[in-house]
Design a protein around this motif. Sequence first.
Motif, PDB file in Angstrom:
ATOM      1  N   ARG A 110      50.866  31.801  32.140  1.00  0.00           N
ATOM      2  CA  ARG A 110      50.944  31.076  33.471  1.00  0.00           C
ATOM      3  C   ARG A 110      51.968  29.943  32.838  1.00  0.00           C
ATOM      4  O   ARG A 110      53.124  29.012  33.278  1.00  0.00           O
TER       5      ARG A 110
ATOM      6  N   ALA B 162      32.600  24.979  42.589  1.00  0.00           N
ATOM      7  CA  ALA B 162      33.229  26.587  42.923  1.00  0.00           C
ATOM      8  C   ALA B 162      33.644  26.316  41.367  1.00  0.00           C
ATOM      9  O   ALA B 162      34.133  25.131  40.429  1.00  0.00           O
ATOM     10  N   LYS B 163      33.677  27.307  40.371  1.00  0.00           N
ATOM     11  CA  LYS B 163      34.096  28.234  39.146  1.00  0.00           C
ATOM     12  C   LYS B 163      35.543  27.785  38.857  1.00  0.00           C
ATOM     13  O   LYS B 163      36.444  28.099  39.548  1.00  0.00           O
ATOM     14  N   PRO B 164      36.028  26.898  37.639  1.00  0.00           N
ATOM     15  CA  PRO B 164      37.230  26.777  37.852  1.00  0.00           C
ATOM     16  C   PRO B 164      37.641  28.108  37.063  1.00  0.00           C
ATOM     17  O   PRO B 164      37.104  29.257  36.267  1.00  0.00           O
ATOM     18  N   GLN B 165      39.078  28.153  37.623  1.00  0.00           N
ATOM     19  CA  GLN B 165      39.918  29.632  36.712  1.00  0.00           C
ATOM     20  C   GLN B 165      40.555  29.319  35.215  1.00  0.00           C
ATOM     21  O   GLN B 165      40.845  28.760  35.096  1.00  0.00           O
ATOM     22  N   MET B 166      39.755  30.270  34.741  1.00  0.00           N
ATOM     23  CA  MET B 166      40.078  29.938  33.123  1.00  0.00           C
ATOM     24  C   MET B 166      40.888  31.398  33.095  1.00  0.00           C
ATOM     25  O   MET B 166      41.078  30.986  31.433  1.00  0.00           O
ATOM     26  N   GLN B 167      41.337  32.378  33.175  1.00  0.00           N
ATOM     27  CA  GLN B 167      41.827  33.487  32.843  1.00  0.00           C
ATOM     28  C   GLN B 167      43.283  33.119  33.248  1.00  0.00           C
ATOM     29  O   GLN B 167      43.574  32.733  34.899  1.00  0.00           O
ATOM     30  N   GLY B 168      44.219  33.225  32.583  1.00  0.00           N
ATOM     31  CA  GLY B 168      45.824  32.957  32.650  1.00  0.00           C
ATOM     32  C   GLY B 168      46.509  32.122  32.476  1.00  0.00           C
ATOM     33  O   GLY B 168      47.623  32.454  32.814  1.00  0.00           O
ATOM     34  N   LEU B 169      45.578  31.177  32.034  1.00  0.00           N
ATOM     35  CA  LEU B 169      46.652  29.822  31.627  1.00  0.00           C
ATOM     36  C   LEU B 169      47.104  30.070  30.893  1.00  0.00           C
ATOM     37  O   LEU B 169      48.113  29.202  31.297  1.00  0.00           O
TER      38      LEU B 169
END
Length: 75
Positions: free
Chosen positions: A17, A7-14
């Motif tokens: 947050r 699964a692709k890691p979440q890169m937006q909004g890091l």
Amino acid sequence: MSSGALAKPQMQGLLARRLRIHIVGAFAVSLGVAALYKFGVAGPRKKAYADFYRNYDSMKDFEEMRKAGTFQSAK
């Protein structure tokens, strides 16, 4: 062995947050330091000044300094 795609890691909004978490933490720490200063430094200092000036006699203090030779113009 399975060759399934990861699964692709979440890169937006890091950044947003992490900044939100750090801003809340910094605010809490600053409130804590302000409270410690108010109750640990400012309060006792204010009380010490009030205690000192409650029974302070400036003329008596002036006479003691004059007798000790602190002042050149007052003999």
